[in-house]
Structure formats: structure tokens, C-alpha cells
Motif scaffolding. Structure first.
Motif, PDB file in Angstrom:
ATOM      1  N   PHE A  86     -55.267 -42.945  36.868  1.00 62.25           N
ATOM      2  CA  PHE A  86     -53.865 -42.974  36.428  1.00 62.25           C
ATOM      3  C   PHE A  86     -52.953 -42.441  37.521  1.00 62.25           C
ATOM      4  O   PHE A  86     -51.872 -42.989  37.765  1.00 62.25           O
ATOM      5  N   LYS A  87     -53.400 -41.387  38.208  1.00 65.01           N
ATOM      6  CA  LYS A  87     -52.596 -40.814  39.293  1.00 65.01           C
ATOM      7  C   LYS A  87     -52.397 -41.831  40.412  1.00 65.01           C
ATOM      8  O   LYS A  87     -51.290 -41.985  40.937  1.00 65.01           O
ATOM      9  N   LEU A  88     -53.451 -42.556  40.772  1.00 64.43           N
ATOM     10  CA  LEU A  88     -53.332 -43.564  41.826  1.00 64.43           C
ATOM     11  C   LEU A  88     -52.390 -44.692  41.414  1.00 64.43           C
ATOM     12  O   LEU A  88     -51.589 -45.175  42.231  1.00 64.43           O
ATOM     13  N   GLN A  89     -52.464 -45.108  40.146  1.00 65.55           N
ATOM     14  CA  GLN A  89     -51.556 -46.161  39.665  1.00 65.55           C
ATOM     15  C   GLN A  89     -50.107 -45.685  39.708  1.00 65.55           C
ATOM     16  O   GLN A  89     -49.219 -46.420  40.147  1.00 65.55           O
ATOM     17  N   GLU A  90     -49.880 -44.472  39.263  1.00 68.94           N
ATOM     18  CA  GLU A  90     -48.521 -43.929  39.270  1.00 68.94           C
ATOM     19  C   GLU A  90     -48.011 -43.759  40.697  1.00 68.94           C
ATOM     20  O   GLU A  90     -46.840 -44.009  40.975  1.00 68.94           O
ATOM     21  N   LYS A  91     -48.886 -43.330  41.596  1.00 68.56           N
ATOM     22  CA  LYS A  91     -48.473 -43.157  42.990  1.00 68.56           C
ATOM     23  C   LYS A  91     -48.093 -44.501  43.608  1.00 68.56           C
ATOM     24  O   LYS A  91     -47.093 -44.599  44.330  1.00 68.56           O
ATOM     25  N   ALA A  92     -48.894 -45.533  43.318  1.00 71.42           N
ATOM     26  CA  ALA A  92     -48.582 -46.867  43.848  1.00 71.42           C
ATOM     27  C   ALA A  92     -47.248 -47.362  43.301  1.00 71.42           C
ATOM     28  O   ALA A  92     -46.419 -47.911  44.051  1.00 71.42           O
ATOM     29  N   LEU A  97     -41.359 -48.212  44.116  1.00 70.33           N
ATOM     30  CA  LEU A  97     -39.967 -47.923  43.761  1.00 70.33           C
ATOM     31  C   LEU A  97     -39.230 -47.257  44.914  1.00 70.33           C
ATOM     32  O   LEU A  97     -38.060 -47.560  45.173  1.00 70.33           O
ATOM     33  N   ILE A  98     -39.881 -46.358  45.626  1.00 69.22           N
ATOM     34  CA  ILE A  98     -39.250 -45.684  46.766  1.00 69.22           C
ATOM     35  C   ILE A  98     -38.896 -46.701  47.845  1.00 69.22           C
ATOM     36  O   ILE A  98     -37.787 -46.688  48.388  1.00 69.22           O
ATOM     37  N   ARG A  99     -39.829 -47.597  48.138  1.00 73.43           N
ATOM     38  CA  ARG A  99     -39.553 -48.609  49.175  1.00 73.43           C
ATOM     39  C   ARG A  99     -38.397 -49.522  48.756  1.00 73.43           C
ATOM     40  O   ARG A  99     -37.535 -49.853  49.551  1.00 73.43           O
ATOM     41  N   GLU A 100     -38.449 -49.925  47.498  1.00 71.08           N
ATOM     42  CA  GLU A 100     -37.386 -50.808  46.999  1.00 71.08           C
ATOM     43  C   GLU A 100     -36.034 -50.095  47.022  1.00 71.08           C
ATOM     44  O   GLU A 100     -35.032 -50.668  47.463  1.00 71.08           O
ATOM     45  N   THR A 101     -36.000 -48.855  46.598  1.00 68.32           N
ATOM     46  CA  THR A 101     -34.746 -48.098  46.585  1.00 68.32           C
ATOM     47  C   THR A 101     -34.240 -47.891  48.006  1.00 68.32           C
ATOM     48  O   THR A 101     -33.038 -48.045  48.281  1.00 68.32           O
ATOM     49  N   GLU A 102     -35.147 -47.556  48.910  1.00 67.76           N
ATOM     50  CA  GLU A 102     -34.751 -47.337  50.307  1.00 67.76           C
ATOM     51  C   GLU A 102     -34.255 -48.644  50.933  1.00 67.76           C
ATOM     52  O   GLU A 102     -33.254 -48.644  51.663  1.00 67.76           O
ATOM     53  N   LEU A 103     -34.923 -49.741  50.635  1.00 67.84           N
ATOM     54  CA  LEU A 103     -34.501 -51.035  51.160  1.00 67.84           C
ATOM     55  C   LEU A 103     -33.120 -51.406  50.620  1.00 67.84           C
ATOM     56  O   LEU A 103     -32.249 -51.870  51.376  1.00 67.84           O
ATOM     57  N   THR A 104     -32.907 -51.192  49.341  1.00 66.32           N
ATOM     58  CA  THR A 104     -31.601 -51.487  48.737  1.00 66.32           C
ATOM     59  C   THR A 104     -30.516 -50.614  49.357  1.00 66.32           C
ATOM     60  O   THR A 104     -29.417 -51.090  49.657  1.00 66.32           O
TER      61      THR A 104
END
Length: 134
Positions: A86-92, A97-104
């Protein structure tokens, strides 16, 4: 003749070995006839019997406790594996989301007028049109 006299002397003397043998034979005969487990036997050996019974109960309890703890360890290992998955899924998901937010944020900051596309691009083939690849 010397050997005969030595043999007679050994037979005439009663040593520790013969006493042990006679006691062992008497005890064996008593056990066979059922006399060794009389009330007197229990009276003489009460403390030994109590110690042996206590040790047996303690060993059985220790074995049960060990098996119960091993089952608990297996169950906790399964929970740990689920939690790590679950931790790995949440981290992915978080990294996405971080990449998408940073790209936006970067596209808005640089005024590039790009937007995030949810679906991947699709290539359409038309038989009559030449493509740049050909």
C-alpha cells in the motif's frame, strides 16, 4: 591355579557392582509384579513426581506459547507485506501528482499554454494520405 583362586575371591566378595545388580533386579521384578507403583512408592518419591509433572506442564505450556507466537508472527508479516505494498502504491500516486502539479506550475509560469492530456495520443491511418514517415 592362580586364576581359579582369583575367580573364587571375586565371587566371595560382594562389591558395589553386585549390590547395584541385585537392587536393579529387585526393582525390575517389583515393576513386573506391580509392586513398584504402590502407595509407598508414591510416598517415597512424591517430590520427584511433583517436579517431573511440573516440568512436563511447563514444557507443554512453552510449546503452546511458542506456536501461538509463531502464528502471530506469520499474521503480522502478512500485514506488513500489505502495508508495504500500500505504501508503494501511495508513493507512486503521490509522485505522479507531484510531477503533474510541477509540470502544470511550470507551464503556467512560462506561459506555454500547454495542458495535461488524460489520454495518450492516437494515430489514425488513412489509406489515401501520405504520411511523413513514408
Amino acid at each position: 591355579m592362580a586364576t581359579k583362586s582369583n575367580g573364587n575371591q571375586a565371587k566371595g566378595k560382594k562389591g558395589i557392582g553386585s549390590t547395584v545388580r541385585s537392587t536393579l533386579k529387585k526393582n525390575t521384578d517389583d515393576i513386573r509384579s506391580g509392586q513398584a507403583v504402590s502407595l509407598e512408592f508414591f510416598k517415597r518419591n512424591a517430590w520427584v513426581i511433583i517436579v517431573i509433572m511440573t516440568a512436563l506442564v511447563a514444557v507443554m505450556g512453552l510449546r503452546y506459547r511458542t506456536k501461538a507466537r509463531m502464528a502471530e508472527i506469520k499474521q503480522l508479516n502478512k500485514e506488513l507485506q500489505r502495508a508495504e505494498s500500500f505504501k508503494l502504491q501511495e508513493k507512486a500516486q503521490y509522485m505522479t501528482l507531484i510531477r503533474e502539479t510541477e509540470l502544470t506550475r511550470l507551464t503556467a509560469e512560462k506561459n506555454l499554454s500547454l495542458r495535461y492530456q488524460e489520454e495518450p495520443p492516437v494515430m489514425i491511418e488513412c489509406p489515401g494520405i501520405d504520411t511523413p514517415d513514408n
